[in-house]
Design a protein around this motif. Structure first.
Motif, PDB file in Angstrom:
ATOM      1  N   PHE A   1       9.939   8.844  -5.379  1.00 60.43           N
ATOM      2  CA  PHE A   1       9.109   8.758  -4.184  1.00 60.43           C
ATOM      3  C   PHE A   1       9.099   7.342  -3.615  1.00 60.43           C
ATOM      4  O   PHE A   1       9.012   7.151  -2.404  1.00 60.43           O
ATOM      5  CB  PHE A   1       7.684   9.215  -4.499  1.00 60.43           C
ATOM      6  N   LEU A   2       9.185   6.346  -4.499  1.00 53.94           N
ATOM      7  CA  LEU A   2       9.240   4.961  -4.036  1.00 53.94           C
ATOM      8  C   LEU A   2      10.540   4.695  -3.283  1.00 53.94           C
ATOM      9  O   LEU A   2      10.548   4.000  -2.261  1.00 53.94           O
ATOM     10  CB  LEU A   2       9.111   4.010  -5.233  1.00 53.94           C
ATOM     11  N   VAL A   3      11.638   5.253  -3.785  1.00 54.95           N
ATOM     12  CA  VAL A   3      12.916   5.115  -3.084  1.00 54.95           C
ATOM     13  C   VAL A   3      12.845   5.801  -1.717  1.00 54.95           C
ATOM     14  O   VAL A   3      13.314   5.263  -0.708  1.00 54.95           O
ATOM     15  CB  VAL A   3      14.063   5.691  -3.928  1.00 54.95           C
ATOM     16  N   GLU A   4      12.239   6.987  -1.683  1.00 58.65           N
ATOM     17  CA  GLU A   4      12.078   7.679  -0.407  1.00 58.65           C
ATOM     18  C   GLU A   4      11.281   6.833   0.588  1.00 58.65           C
ATOM     19  O   GLU A   4      11.640   6.722   1.767  1.00 58.65           O
ATOM     20  CB  GLU A   4      11.357   9.011  -0.619  1.00 58.65           C
ATOM     21  N   PHE A   5      10.202   6.245   0.118  1.00 61.18           N
ATOM     22  CA  PHE A   5       9.390   5.393   0.987  1.00 61.18           C
ATOM     23  C   PHE A   5      10.192   4.197   1.466  1.00 61.18           C
ATOM     24  O   PHE A   5      10.155   3.851   2.657  1.00 61.18           O
ATOM     25  CB  PHE A   5       8.146   4.915   0.230  1.00 61.18           C
ATOM     26  N   GLY A   6      10.936   3.587   0.549  1.00 66.14           N
ATOM     27  CA  GLY A   6      11.719   2.420   0.923  1.00 66.14           C
ATOM     28  C   GLY A   6      12.790   2.754   1.948  1.00 66.14           C
ATOM     29  O   GLY A   6      12.976   2.029   2.931  1.00 66.14           O
ATOM     30  N   VAL A   7      13.481   3.878   1.736  1.00 67.73           N
ATOM     31  CA  VAL A   7      14.538   4.264   2.670  1.00 67.73           C
ATOM     32  C   VAL A   7      13.963   4.596   4.038  1.00 67.73           C
ATOM     33  O   VAL A   7      14.425   4.114   5.073  1.00 67.73           O
ATOM     34  CB  VAL A   7      15.331   5.467   2.116  1.00 67.73           C
TER      35      VAL A   7
ATOM     36  N   LEU B   1       0.827  -1.200   0.000  1.00 67.16           N
ATOM     37  CA  LEU B   1       0.000   0.000   0.000  1.00 67.16           C
ATOM     38  C   LEU B   1       0.865   1.255   0.000  1.00 67.16           C
ATOM     39  O   LEU B   1       0.632   2.198  -0.771  1.00 67.16           O
ATOM     40  CB  LEU B   1      -0.916  -0.018   1.224  1.00 67.16           C
ATOM     41  N   GLY B   2       1.884   1.282   0.857  1.00 70.39           N
ATOM     42  CA  GLY B   2       2.786   2.424   0.895  1.00 70.39           C
ATOM     43  C   GLY B   2       3.579   2.570  -0.390  1.00 70.39           C
ATOM     44  O   GLY B   2       3.810   3.686  -0.867  1.00 70.39           O
ATOM     45  N   GLY B   3       3.997   1.442  -0.967  1.00 70.79           N
ATOM     46  CA  GLY B   3       4.760   1.492  -2.207  1.00 70.79           C
ATOM     47  C   GLY B   3       3.949   2.045  -3.365  1.00 70.79           C
ATOM     48  O   GLY B   3       4.424   2.909  -4.125  1.00 70.79           O
ATOM     49  N   PHE B   4       2.715   1.582  -3.518  1.00 66.29           N
ATOM     50  CA  PHE B   4       1.868   2.090  -4.599  1.00 66.29           C
ATOM     51  C   PHE B   4       1.465   3.543  -4.330  1.00 66.29           C
ATOM     52  O   PHE B   4       1.338   4.338  -5.262  1.00 66.29           O
ATOM     53  CB  PHE B   4       0.618   1.219  -4.751  1.00 66.29           C
TER      54      PHE B   4
ATOM     55  N   PRO C   1       9.733  18.878  -6.642  1.00 63.85           N
ATOM     56  CA  PRO C   1       9.494  17.479  -6.298  1.00 63.85           C
ATOM     57  C   PRO C   1      10.753  16.629  -6.185  1.00 63.85           C
ATOM     58  O   PRO C   1      10.804  15.701  -5.375  1.00 63.85           O
ATOM     59  CB  PRO C   1       8.595  16.985  -7.433  1.00 63.85           C
ATOM     60  N   ARG C   2      11.768  16.933  -6.963  1.00 66.16           N
ATOM     61  CA  ARG C   2      12.970  16.102  -6.953  1.00 66.16           C
ATOM     62  C   ARG C   2      13.910  16.422  -5.791  1.00 66.16           C
ATOM     63  O   ARG C   2      14.915  15.737  -5.607  1.00 66.16           O
ATOM     64  CB  ARG C   2      13.723  16.266  -8.287  1.00 66.16           C
ATOM     65  N   ALA C   3      13.587  17.443  -5.016  1.00 70.39           N
ATOM     66  CA  ALA C   3      14.483  17.858  -3.938  1.00 70.39           C
ATOM     67  C   ALA C   3      14.206  17.141  -2.621  1.00 70.39           C
ATOM     68  O   ALA C   3      14.985  17.264  -1.681  1.00 70.39           O
ATOM     69  CB  ALA C   3      14.372  19.367  -3.721  1.00 70.39           C
ATOM     70  N   THR C   4      13.095  16.411  -2.526  1.00 70.38           N
ATOM     71  CA  THR C   4      12.773  15.741  -1.261  1.00 70.38           C
ATOM     72  C   THR C   4      13.596  14.478  -1.047  1.00 70.38           C
ATOM     73  O   THR C   4      13.880  14.100   0.086  1.00 70.38           O
ATOM     74  CB  THR C   4      11.284  15.389  -1.201  1.00 70.38           C
ATOM     75  N   MET C   5      13.983  13.835  -2.122  1.00 69.00           N
ATOM     76  CA  MET C   5      14.695  12.558  -2.004  1.00 69.00           C
ATOM     77  C   MET C   5      16.034  12.701  -1.274  1.00 69.00           C
ATOM     78  O   MET C   5      16.340  11.891  -0.393  1.00 69.00           O
ATOM     79  CB  MET C   5      14.895  11.940  -3.385  1.00 69.00           C
ATOM     80  N   PRO C   6      16.884  13.692  -1.597  1.00 65.00           N
ATOM     81  CA  PRO C   6      18.146  13.819  -0.855  1.00 65.00           C
ATOM     82  C   PRO C   6      17.943  14.015   0.644  1.00 65.00           C
ATOM     83  O   PRO C   6      18.728  13.507   1.453  1.00 65.00           O
ATOM     84  CB  PRO C   6      18.805  15.046  -1.497  1.00 65.00           C
TER      85      PRO C   6
ATOM     86  N   GLN D   1      15.454  12.834   2.487  1.00 67.19           N
ATOM     87  CA  GLN D   1      15.087  11.539   3.064  1.00 67.19           C
ATOM     88  C   GLN D   1      16.293  10.604   3.124  1.00 67.19           C
ATOM     89  O   GLN D   1      16.510   9.913   4.135  1.00 67.19           O
ATOM     90  CB  GLN D   1      13.978  10.894   2.226  1.00 67.19           C
ATOM     91  N   LEU D   2      17.080  10.572   2.064  1.00 70.67           N
ATOM     92  CA  LEU D   2      18.232   9.668   2.024  1.00 70.67           C
ATOM     93  C   LEU D   2      19.266  10.028   3.076  1.00 70.67           C
ATOM     94  O   LEU D   2      19.909   9.146   3.655  1.00 70.67           O
ATOM     95  CB  LEU D   2      18.874   9.695   0.630  1.00 70.67           C
TER      96      LEU D   2
END
Length: 403
Positions: free
Chosen positions: A202-208, A51-54, A333-338, A340-341
């Motif tokens: 966003f999926l990578v962010e969720f996974g991390v 659910l979180g991944g989708f 949108p692309r700035a949130t991933m760094p 989170q990582l």
């Protein structure tokens, strides 16, 4: 809809969704043996991960669209991808074990449950949160009697099937409502498979974020006492209403901020309000009489109450962080991933360092510090993000530029 009405509908929808999840687990626990509930809970955890991944891959990217959101494509992709995943889970049905039967049942209902959730995002971006509320209310009204009518000691596989199939009326209603809202829209599945699709980030962010938190708790459980883990889990459980508010902000906030002339200011005000609510909720919990606390958490209350000040401060910091990341996701949108990582592992490290320093209370304050650092980083990036009109053009063109 007026912004205030839309916000109320969004929060109520998240509350109904959260109530459904809580009611399902409570009903299954009360009518099942311990081993049966453990199997169902395991399947439910797997479902929660999907659910979180989708939600990250499809939903979070979808709600960033200002004009002509590809709702039909989002629903079609979720239905197709979840059917493939469900078939893989159901493939073990030939194994004569109860575990295999549970996951086979989950595989059969996975397309129903995940597609119904994606439709909630569609109604959000279409500025019709009241439709999401209506379908989720129907979902709650269907699942409760379906589970209550099951006999005691029902198998975990049958319980999983009943739980999943009870979402079918809500799914059919949502599909009917979506059809009336998206007449003439083209269904495009290829956009979810191209290299530059924002959902991948966003999926990578969720996974991390999800993986690091789970691994940190697992690592804590390896060298700490079960009481320490139970105290943190118990305190977090008491802040469930705040999680509802955070989920509402994340799932339904972007369409509102996209229409706001000053998204940074709106996000800051929302963060301030949520932080005040979190602090007040934490103070109220800390002031509860011990007898009331034991009614909530049983024997865990004694240890959980000691970390409530830290957990309340953590949720106040999380409120600012969630709203900061929300504004950043709308503007860039692309700035949130760094963010989170970089800071999800930091939070996990501070949790373990805090426990090594002063025990479970130190672990709770470590989590608080990690949340504060992540929120600070998110707001620093938000202040550096492009102007709203520039960000809007970037979001609108990002999926097409990937082609």
């Amino acid at each position: 809809m007026r912004a205030r009405t839309a916000l109320v509908s969004s929060v109520l929808d998240q509350a109904v969704s959260a109530l459904t999840n809580i009611a399902v687990l409570v009903l299954v626990a009360r009518h099942s043996e311990a081993d049966t509930f453990a199997l169902f809970a395991t399947a439910y955890v797997v479902f929660s991960v999907f659910l979180g991944g989708f939600g990250a891959y499809v939903g979070q990217e979808l709600v960033l669209h200002k004009e002509r959101p590809p709702c039909r494509g989002a629903v079609a992709f979720t239905a197709s991808a979840s059917t493939v995943l469900g078939a893989l889970l159901a493939g073990g049905a030939f194994l004569a074990t109860e575990d295999a039967a549970v996951f086979a049942a989950l595989g059969l209902v996975l397309p129903i449950t995940l597609t119904q959730d994606t439709l909630r995002y569609c109604f959000s971006v279409l500025r019709k949160p009241q439709l999401a509320l209506a379908t989720d209310a129907l979902r709650l009204g269907a699942v409760l009697p379906a589970l209550l009518l099951q006999p005691d000691n029902t198998s975990a596989a049958r319980t999983t099937l009943v739980w999943g199939l009870s979402a079918l009326p809500a799914l059919l209603l949502a599909l009917l409502l979506l059809r009336t809202q998206t007449k003439g829209e083209r269904t495009d599945l290829r956009r979810y498979l191209v290299r530059g699709h924002l959902g991948r980030r966003f999926l990578v962010e969720f996974g991390v974020g999800n993986a690091t938190s789970q691994l940190a708790v697992l690592a804590l459980g390896l060298f700490a006492t079960p009481l320490a883990v139970g105290a943190l889990r118990g305190a977090t459980t008491l802040f469930g209403p705040l999680n509802v508010a955070f989920n509402a902000a994340t799932g339904f906030g972007p369409p509102l901020l996209n229409r706001h002339p000053a998204p940074r200011k709106a996000a800051l005000l929302a963060g301030t309000a949520l932080a005040a609510v979190a602090a007040g909720w934490g103070a109220a919990l800390y002031a509860l009489p011990s007898s009331w606390g034991r009614q909530l958490l049983g024997d865990t209350w004694e240890s959980a109450s000691k970390v409530l000040p830290a957990t309340g401060a953590q949720y106040a910091a999380m409120a600012f962080g969630v709203c900061g990341l929300l504004a950043l996701r709308v503007l860039s949108p692309r700035a949130t991933m760094p963010v989170q990582l970089a800071f999800s592992p930091v939070s996990a490290g501070l949790l373990l360092a805090g426990y090594a320093w002063t025990g479970v209370e130190g672990a709770a304050w470590g989590l608080c510090l990690g949340s504060a650092l992540k929120g600070t980083a998110a707001w620093i990036q938000t202040t550096r993000a492009p102007a709203p009109h520039q960000a809007g053009r970037a979001v609108a063109t990002a999926p097409d530029a990937a082609h």
